[in-house]
Structures are given as C-alpha cells and as structure tokens.
Write a protein that holds these residues in place. Sequence first.
Motif, PDB file in Angstrom:
ATOM      1  N   ASP A   1      37.062 -25.904  -1.818  1.00  0.00           N
ATOM      2  CA  ASP A   1      36.819 -27.347  -1.779  1.00  0.00           C
ATOM      3  C   ASP A   1      37.881 -28.054  -2.620  1.00  0.00           C
ATOM      4  O   ASP A   1      37.791 -28.102  -3.849  1.00  0.00           O
TER       5      ASP A   1
ATOM      6  N   LYS B   1      40.720 -35.857   0.991  1.00  0.00           N
ATOM      7  CA  LYS B   1      39.960 -35.190   2.050  1.00  0.00           C
ATOM      8  C   LYS B   1      40.650 -35.334   3.401  1.00  0.00           C
ATOM      9  O   LYS B   1      40.702 -34.387   4.197  1.00  0.00           O
TER      10      LYS B   1
ATOM     11  N   LYS C   1      42.489 -31.988   5.655  1.00  0.00           N
ATOM     12  CA  LYS C   1      42.136 -31.610   7.024  1.00  0.00           C
ATOM     13  C   LYS C   1      43.386 -31.297   7.836  1.00  0.00           C
ATOM     14  O   LYS C   1      43.409 -30.369   8.649  1.00  0.00           O
TER      15      LYS C   1
ATOM     16  N   THR D   1      39.909 -30.870  -4.385  1.00  0.00           N
ATOM     17  CA  THR D   1      39.627 -32.192  -4.953  1.00  0.00           C
ATOM     18  C   THR D   1      40.874 -32.878  -5.501  1.00  0.00           C
ATOM     19  O   THR D   1      40.833 -34.062  -5.819  1.00  0.00           O
TER      20      THR D   1
ATOM     21  N   GLY E   1      35.843 -31.292   3.984  1.00  0.00           N
ATOM     22  CA  GLY E   1      36.999 -31.229   3.099  1.00  0.00           C
ATOM     23  C   GLY E   1      37.248 -29.860   2.508  1.00  0.00           C
ATOM     24  O   GLY E   1      38.178 -29.685   1.723  1.00  0.00           O
TER      25      GLY E   1
END
Length: 221
Positions: A161, A178, A182, A163, A191
């Motif tokens: 994930d 996010k 992709k 960030t 995400g």
Amino acid sequence: MNGCLKGALKLGCAIAIIGVLALIWWFREPIMRTGARWFGRSTALPSVADTAVGAPTPKATASGQAKVGNLRTSAGPDSVVLTPNEMASLIGAGIDWNVRKMYDSLRVELQEGKLVLHARLDTRALPPGTLGPFAGMVGEREPLRMAGTVSIGKPGTALYDITEISLRGIEIPGPFVKQITKQMAGASTSGAVPVKVDPAVTDVKVHMTGVVLYKRRRNGR
C-alpha cells in the motif's frame, strides 16, 4: 497627449508580459526540468552497503525461497526472517512483469513498519498522461522512491500500500499518489500493489533489520 502616451505604455507593457508568458509556456518543459535539478533532492539510489538496503541477487533469491519453503512444512518454523536482499528479490519476482520491466536498479529499504522501494523508472513506458502536470519535469529515466506498508491480502498475494512517491527527489502531492500508483506500479483501485508470495505466508512485519514472514496470523492484527 499624456493620456495617449500612458495608454501606449500600458499597451506595450501588456504585450511584453504576454510575450514573456508565451516564451515560458513554449519552453516550459526545459524550464521545469532545470528547476527540478536545482530544487530536487539527491537523485542517487541508496547504497546496498547500508544494512537496511538490499537488491535482488540470484543467491538472495535462492536463500529466500528456501526460507519461505520451510513455512510450508508441518515441522517447519512459525516464522522466518528475510534479509533486505531476500526481500528485494521477493518483491522483484512478485510484481507483475508488465510493471517490473519499467524499473532498473531495484532497491528495497527497510524501515520500521514501512517498506521503501527505490529504482530507476523508464518514464517512456508509462501510459500517456500518467504524470499529469509533472511530466515536463522528468527525463527518460528518473530515480523513483515509493514507500508504504505491506500486508497479506488473500493467500498467495501481499499488498504493498503505497502512501509516498517521489520522482527525481521531488515529492508527489498526496492527492496524486493513488492515481499515479495505478498507472506506474499496477496498483488496484484501493491503491495497493499486488505482490505474489507463497500461500504459506499469512502475515508480515517489516523491521529495519529484516522482514518477518509468519505462517500463522499474529494476534492483534
């Protein structure tokens, strides 16, 4: 007469400003690249001499696979610890090839509770429009840094994930992260980037000294 002179001066100033703005727009890409070089952070990838940084190697791939294989046996340990090199090998092999082929010089940096991925990104391989307003600030191959947490989703799939993203040392604002992951890293709609792992792995914990893979999910998770 004075009124005409003032009007002419105002018109001349307006034309000059429009001309300057037009030149800036016309040469916006080299200007933005120059600004990125001046104000961006260091573009060097972290050295594997750092004990928390690793890179994929054939030896690390083999030793990492052997450790994970021990989790599949009933008499095996409840957990194993991967070195930074072994974790880098796992990430490099587990990411979808269509994504992985965009990255050179892959590095994995271990932080407490966080995994940081460093690489040289081939920006030419990105889908058009991926970088949006940042496209003019980058060249063909740029240093990429992505940071985030790792967890196990379904059996056989870990979720990275992301960030934080920086390209050429310039931080990408949060609202764009996010969306860019992709296109840049094959992330899902949530995400998170899927990474193939052995189905025997049910939990993961990242430390600066190594990544612990668990056979049984820990309490409190």
